[in-house]
Design an enzyme around this catalytic site. Structure first.
Site, PDB file in Angstrom:
ATOM      1  N   HIS A  48       0.657  -1.100  -0.150  1.00  0.00           N
ATOM      2  CA  HIS A  48      -0.140  -0.085  -0.181  1.00  0.00           C
ATOM      3  C   HIS A  48       0.827   1.083  -0.249  1.00  0.00           C
ATOM      4  CE1 HIS A  48      -3.351  -2.749   0.454  1.00  0.00           C
ATOM      5  NE2 HIS A  48      -2.743  -3.097   1.785  1.00  0.00           N
ATOM      6  N   ARG A  79      20.174 -11.542   5.772  1.00  0.00           N
ATOM      7  CA  ARG A  79      21.873 -10.720   4.859  1.00  0.00           C
ATOM      8  C   ARG A  79      22.116 -12.215   3.968  1.00  0.00           C
ATOM      9  NH1 ARG A  79      20.412  -5.172   4.799  1.00  0.00           N
ATOM     10  NH2 ARG A  79      20.734  -4.415   6.630  1.00  0.00           N
TER      11      ARG A  79
END
Ligand SMILES: CC(C)(COP(=O)(O)OP(=O)(O)OC[C@H]1O[C@@H](n2cnc3c(N)ncnc32)[C@H](O)[C@@H]1OP(=O)(O)O)[C@@H](O)C(=O)NCCC(=O)NCCS
Length: 189
Positions: free
Chosen positions: A109, A173
């Site tokens: 959104h 990561r």
């Protein structure tokens, strides 16, 4: 508030279910009913997906929003409580394994709009072949995950993941590379 009468009815129903399952015939019939229901769920979902290869399995319940925008390859496994928002387009490659409680979204959104609910922003998600996505991982809109990558349990993937990489954490990561992925083998050739 439940009346004393409804507690009585619940107790009788629970007792009847318990009796039903305490014999082998009842168990076998229940199992067969579950198999039939799951077969129908499978058939209906496959028919609604944009595409779905052979050998792909679903462990119920799974939720696919806008399945006509979701492409799934062959021999993919989708475990229970996986939720895929497909409106922006989601593609999942062959043999990819998706553990339970994974969320994959191709929809977000506009948080700068006055009413966020009135906005829908779509960004495709592309997941390559032979990927393993650990339990409770989240893949946000617009992400591409390369073939053979590993997404650790609970990771939140906010950047593209190279082929063969191992990623963990929030945000995810790179912590390593698979020794025998197609990407690793290609480098040694
Ligand atoms: C990502 C994963 C494959 C790594 O496995 P591994 O190489 O055996 O990892 P290790 O246990 O040796 O841990 C290596 C390091 O990564 C960390 N780590 C491992 N998995 C992690 C995860 N999901 N999130 C955050 N950190 C993680 C460990 O804490 C350890 O850190 P340290 O070196 O600082 O001590 C694995 O931990 C994982 O998440 N598997 C998914 C399991 C799953 O969801 N199964 C569902 C059924 S298929």
């Amino acid at each position: 508030m439940a009346s004393r009468n409804s507690y009585g009815i619940t107790a009788v129903v629970l007792w009847a279910i318990d009796r039903w399952h305490s014999n082998r015939i009842g168990m076998a019939i229940s199992r067969r009913i579950e198999e039939i229901v799951n077969h129908w769920r499978y058939t209906l979902l496959r028919a609604r997906l944009k595409s779905c290869g052979s050998g792909t399995s679903f462990h119920w319940p799974v939720i696919f929003i806008q399945p006509d925008q979701i492409e799934i390859g062959q021999d993919v496994s989708v475990n229970a409580f996986v939720h895929v928002w497909g409106s922006g387009g989601v593609s999942i490659g062959d043999r990819t394994m998706i553990a339970s409680h994974v969320a994959i979204s191709s929809v977000t959104h506009d948080y700068n709009a006055p009413v966020m609910r009135a906005t829908v922003v779509t960004k495709p998600v592309v997941i390559g072949a032979d990927v393993w996505i650990g339990a409770h991982a989240v893949i946000v809109p617009g992400i591409t995950i390369g073939a053979g990558a590993v997404i650790g349990a609970g990771a939140v993937v906010t950047k593209d993941v190279p082929a063969g990489a191992i990623v963990v954490g929030v945000p995810a990561r790179i912590v390593g590379e698979r020794a025998n992925s197609a990407a690793a083998q290609a480098k040694t050739m």
